[in-house]
Enzyme design. Structure first.
Site, PDB file in Angstrom:
ATOM      1  N   TYR A  16      24.862  38.631  21.653  1.00 14.33           N
ATOM      2  CA  TYR A  16      25.502  37.822  20.602  1.00 14.33           C
ATOM      3  C   TYR A  16      24.596  36.656  20.153  1.00 14.33           C
ATOM      4  O   TYR A  16      24.158  36.605  18.990  1.00 14.33           O
ATOM      5  CB  TYR A  16      26.841  37.320  21.151  1.00 14.33           C
ATOM      6  CG  TYR A  16      27.559  36.274  20.345  1.00 14.33           C
ATOM      7  CD1 TYR A  16      27.631  36.353  18.956  1.00 14.33           C
ATOM      8  CD2 TYR A  16      28.196  35.212  20.989  1.00 14.33           C
ATOM      9  CE1 TYR A  16      28.320  35.394  18.226  1.00 14.33           C
ATOM     10  CE2 TYR A  16      28.894  34.252  20.275  1.00 14.33           C
ATOM     11  CZ  TYR A  16      28.941  34.344  18.893  1.00 14.33           C
ATOM     12  OH  TYR A  16      29.616  33.390  18.183  1.00 14.33           O
ATOM     13  N   ILE A  17      24.267  35.767  21.060  1.00 14.72           N
ATOM     14  CA  ILE A  17      23.476  34.605  20.643  1.00 14.72           C
ATOM     15  C   ILE A  17      22.015  35.017  20.422  1.00 14.72           C
ATOM     16  O   ILE A  17      21.368  34.597  19.462  1.00 14.72           O
ATOM     17  CB  ILE A  17      23.588  33.456  21.670  1.00 14.72           C
ATOM     18  CG1 ILE A  17      25.074  33.136  21.912  1.00 14.72           C
ATOM     19  CG2 ILE A  17      22.868  32.203  21.157  1.00 14.72           C
ATOM     20  CD1 ILE A  17      25.345  32.084  22.952  1.00 14.72           C
ATOM     21  N   ASP A  36      15.798  43.780  26.387  1.00 17.78           N
ATOM     22  CA  ASP A  36      17.240  43.837  26.646  1.00 17.78           C
ATOM     23  C   ASP A  36      17.539  45.129  27.401  1.00 17.78           C
ATOM     24  O   ASP A  36      16.975  46.177  27.078  1.00 17.78           O
ATOM     25  CB  ASP A  36      18.026  43.814  25.319  1.00 17.78           C
ATOM     26  CG  ASP A  36      19.433  43.279  25.492  1.00 17.78           C
ATOM     27  OD1 ASP A  36      19.739  42.220  24.910  1.00 17.78           O
ATOM     28  OD2 ASP A  36      20.226  43.917  26.226  1.00 17.78           O
ATOM     29  N   GLY A  41      24.455  44.107  25.331  1.00 17.49           N
ATOM     30  CA  GLY A  41      23.920  43.969  23.969  1.00 17.49           C
ATOM     31  C   GLY A  41      23.991  45.288  23.212  1.00 17.49           C
ATOM     32  O   GLY A  41      24.413  46.315  23.750  1.00 17.49           O
ATOM     33  N   TYR A 145      29.575  31.600  38.029  1.00 16.19           N
ATOM     34  CA  TYR A 145      28.805  31.577  36.783  1.00 16.19           C
ATOM     35  C   TYR A 145      28.075  30.236  36.652  1.00 16.19           C
ATOM     36  O   TYR A 145      26.857  30.168  36.479  1.00 16.19           O
ATOM     37  CB  TYR A 145      29.736  31.823  35.594  1.00 16.19           C
ATOM     38  CG  TYR A 145      29.087  31.639  34.250  1.00 16.19           C
ATOM     39  CD1 TYR A 145      27.882  32.274  33.951  1.00 16.19           C
ATOM     40  CD2 TYR A 145      29.675  30.842  33.276  1.00 16.19           C
ATOM     41  CE1 TYR A 145      27.277  32.104  32.713  1.00 16.19           C
ATOM     42  CE2 TYR A 145      29.088  30.670  32.032  1.00 16.19           C
ATOM     43  CZ  TYR A 145      27.891  31.304  31.763  1.00 16.19           C
ATOM     44  OH  TYR A 145      27.288  31.138  30.543  1.00 16.19           O
ATOM     45  N   ASN A 174      31.375  26.189  23.824  1.00 18.70           N
ATOM     46  CA  ASN A 174      31.856  27.542  23.510  1.00 18.70           C
ATOM     47  C   ASN A 174      31.228  28.081  22.226  1.00 18.70           C
ATOM     48  O   ASN A 174      31.632  27.680  21.126  1.00 18.70           O
ATOM     49  CB  ASN A 174      33.380  27.558  23.438  1.00 18.70           C
ATOM     50  CG  ASN A 174      33.992  27.493  24.830  1.00 18.70           C
ATOM     51  OD1 ASN A 174      33.777  26.531  25.561  1.00 18.70           O
ATOM     52  ND2 ASN A 174      34.710  28.524  25.202  1.00 18.70           N
ATOM     53  N   ARG A 225      38.658  23.451  24.447  1.00 15.52           N
ATOM     54  CA  ARG A 225      37.240  23.799  24.441  1.00 15.52           C
ATOM     55  C   ARG A 225      36.575  23.259  23.175  1.00 15.52           C
ATOM     56  O   ARG A 225      37.228  23.045  22.152  1.00 15.52           O
ATOM     57  CB  ARG A 225      37.057  25.332  24.464  1.00 15.52           C
ATOM     58  CG  ARG A 225      37.514  25.993  25.762  1.00 15.52           C
ATOM     59  CD  ARG A 225      36.579  25.670  26.915  1.00 15.52           C
ATOM     60  NE  ARG A 225      36.974  26.313  28.158  1.00 15.52           N
ATOM     61  CZ  ARG A 225      37.819  25.791  29.049  1.00 15.52           C
ATOM     62  NH1 ARG A 225      38.396  24.609  28.823  1.00 15.52           N
ATOM     63  NH2 ARG A 225      38.100  26.422  30.171  1.00 15.52           N
ATOM     64  N   ARG A 286      43.873  31.405  34.385  1.00 18.20           N
ATOM     65  CA  ARG A 286      42.779  32.304  34.744  1.00 18.20           C
ATOM     66  C   ARG A 286      41.900  31.577  35.777  1.00 18.20           C
ATOM     67  O   ARG A 286      41.534  30.425  35.547  1.00 18.20           O
ATOM     68  CB  ARG A 286      41.985  32.604  33.468  1.00 18.20           C
ATOM     69  CG  ARG A 286      40.990  33.716  33.570  1.00 18.20           C
ATOM     70  CD  ARG A 286      40.404  34.040  32.214  1.00 18.20           C
ATOM     71  NE  ARG A 286      39.581  32.963  31.665  1.00 18.20           N
ATOM     72  CZ  ARG A 286      38.821  33.080  30.581  1.00 18.20           C
ATOM     73  NH1 ARG A 286      38.781  34.218  29.925  1.00 18.20           N
ATOM     74  NH2 ARG A 286      38.111  32.063  30.138  1.00 18.20           N
TER      75      ARG A 286
HETATM   76  N1  UDP Z   1      41.752  32.249  26.827  1.00 18.44           N
HETATM   77  C1  UDP Z   1      43.061  32.693  26.705  1.00 18.44           C
HETATM   78  N2  UDP Z   1      43.277  34.022  26.440  1.00 18.44           N
HETATM   79  C2  UDP Z   1      42.259  34.919  26.296  1.00 18.44           C
HETATM   80  C3  UDP Z   1      40.927  34.463  26.408  1.00 18.44           C
HETATM   81  C4  UDP Z   1      40.712  33.120  26.676  1.00 18.44           C
HETATM   82  O1  UDP Z   1      44.003  31.911  26.847  1.00 18.44           O
HETATM   83  O2  UDP Z   1      42.529  36.108  26.083  1.00 18.44           O
HETATM   84  C5  UDP Z   1      41.492  30.840  27.099  1.00 18.44           C
HETATM   85  C6  UDP Z   1      40.696  30.592  28.373  1.00 18.44           C
HETATM   86  O3  UDP Z   1      41.565  30.436  29.483  1.00 18.44           O
HETATM   87  C7  UDP Z   1      39.924  29.331  28.046  1.00 18.44           C
HETATM   88  C8  UDP Z   1      39.730  29.392  26.536  1.00 18.44           C
HETATM   89  O4  UDP Z   1      40.666  30.360  26.049  1.00 18.44           O
HETATM   90  O5  UDP Z   1      40.711  28.210  28.329  1.00 18.44           O
HETATM   91  C9  UDP Z   1      38.340  29.844  26.141  1.00 18.44           C
HETATM   92  O6  UDP Z   1      38.022  30.993  26.891  1.00 18.44           O
HETATM   93  P1  UDP Z   1      36.780  31.888  26.579  1.00 18.44           P
HETATM   94  O7  UDP Z   1      36.832  33.067  27.509  1.00 18.44           O
HETATM   95  O8  UDP Z   1      36.712  32.183  25.118  1.00 18.44           O
HETATM   96  O9  UDP Z   1      35.520  30.968  26.905  1.00 18.44           O
HETATM   97  P2  UDP Z   1      35.126  30.161  28.252  1.00 18.44           P
HETATM   98  O10 UDP Z   1      35.637  28.764  28.038  1.00 18.44           O
HETATM   99  O11 UDP Z   1      35.712  30.850  29.432  1.00 18.44           O
HETATM  100  O12 UDP Z   1      33.631  30.209  28.224  1.00 18.44           O
END
Ligand code: UDP
Length: 335
Positions: A16-17, A36, A41, A145, A174, A225, A286
């Site tokens: 992506y990036i 890659d 990708g 991560y 993000n 975010r 999550r």
């Molecule tokens: N999120 C969510 N539902 C989804 C995917 C993400 O509620 O299906 C929330 C996730 O918990 C986080 C935010 O959206 O708080 C951004 O998540 P993403 O995976 O896009 O990026 P991250 O912050 O993990 O890099």
């Protein structure tokens, strides 16, 4: 006097990036080659340079690529980047993000003065101790991560001190949006990121979008975010390359817009853009998610002259929507 690097190797350039980076570099006259392994990708995203298909963890393969390309700079995007996966399968993260990166650096450090630009992440900071996160914020990651990326940042400091390998780490908040051409964009399989998931849901994904928790200490209880446009991130890399010519060292900058948006705000914005309601349900938190991550990017602005062009969430999400709508087999009449 150092000269502007012209032959650049982009590791992870089919992603992506990385693919957006290749487009921008070639628009600025650089000669680009891509490494890659196509694990996440896409071959069709490699449009601006030759693809060397293989893994940066493979030393023999990398030696051949370096001999062929003779890069004058390396940009390293090749990594695993899903927080939840790193919690359930940390070995993937230490192997791909740490071990394979060190393997790549073995090649880079043999080329005197070759600059290395590294994709890092806001996840190295862990739970925020201030409203906005600047470079001085404590680095205390809460998932594998973040720990894998921090380990590489630390290696870069040591490699500069011992081997004189110049580098710049960019901590992305993000990454979001797509190039306005809509020929490249975010396309993970399976998709886990919020903005693409929201648009997939609008385009007919039968599974309702899950909101991961609404009991965080944020204004509406959902995670906050800092969404930053992918092309703005790439522009920072270009400025970083120029900066490294004159200021050798191991540098690190945080890249975000400095404004936080909650999960619910992202849903509302998508509904406003498309005129369609997002089917969703609330589920548990999550694992590994901090409540809020918002950047203080004044250092990148002041030192590199970085000036993000896409500063509103709606503006960023509109570019993502154009990409998702164009590639969807389902027709959508939304704006
Ligand atoms: N999120 C969510 N539902 C989804 C995917 C993400 O509620 O299906 C929330 C996730 O918990 C986080 C935010 O959206 O708080 C951004 O998540 P993403 O995976 O896009 O990026 P991250 O912050 O993990 O890099």
């Amino acid at each position: 006097m150092t000269t502007q690097p012209t032959r650049l190797l982009v590791c992870g350039g089919a992603g992506y990036i990385g693919s957006h980076m290749c487009k921008l570099l070639s628009e600025h006259g650089y000669h680009v080659a891509v490494v890659d392994n196509l694990s996440t990708g896409h071959k069709e995203a490699v449009r601006w340079g030759q693809l060397y298909e293989g893994d940066i963890g493979d030393s023999a393969f990398l030696s051949r690529v370096f001999a062929d390309v003779q890069p004058e700079g390396v940009l390293h995007f090749a990594a695993k980047s899903i927080v939840s996966e790193s919690v359930s399968h940390p070995a993937l993260y230490y192997q791909n993000n740490v071990s394979a990166s060190l393997n790549l650096f073995e090649q880079v450090r043999r080329i005197p003065g070759c600059p290395l630009i590294f994709s890092s992440t806001a996840a190295i900071f862990g739970v925020p101790r201030s409203e906005r996160i600047n470079e001085a914020h404590p680095k205390d990651p809460i998932n594998a991560y973040g720990r894998s990326k921090l380990a590489v940042e630390q290696a870069l400091q040591d490699y500069w001190a011992a081997y004189g390998m110049p580098s710049m780490a960019f901590r992305y908040f993000n990454a979001a949006g797509a190039d306005p051409s809509a020929v490249i964009g975010e396309a993970h399989e399976p998709e886990t990121h919020l903005i693409p998931k929201v648009f997939q849901s609008i385009l007919g994904d039968p599974v309702p979008l899950k909101i991961f928790g609404d009991d965080y200490e944020t204004p509406d209880g959902t995670c906050v975010r800092d969404y930053v446009h992918v092309n703005d991130l790439c522009m920072a890399h270009l400025l970083g390359l120029r900066f490294l010519r004159l200021h050798r060292g191991a540098h690190a900058f945080n890249l975000g817009n400095g404004a936080g948006f909650s999960v619910r705000e992202v849903l509302k914005t998508a509904e406003r853009i498309t005129g369609t309601a997002v089917r969703h349900e609330l589920t548990d938190r999550r694992p590994g998610d901090p409540s809020h991550l918002v950047a203080d990017s004044s250092a990148a602005r002041e030192t590199l002259g970085w000036e993000p062009q896409h500063i509103g969430l709606e503006d960023i999400m509109r570019t993502a929507w154009t990409w998702h709508r164009n590639r969807s087999p389902v027709k959508h009449d939304g704006a």
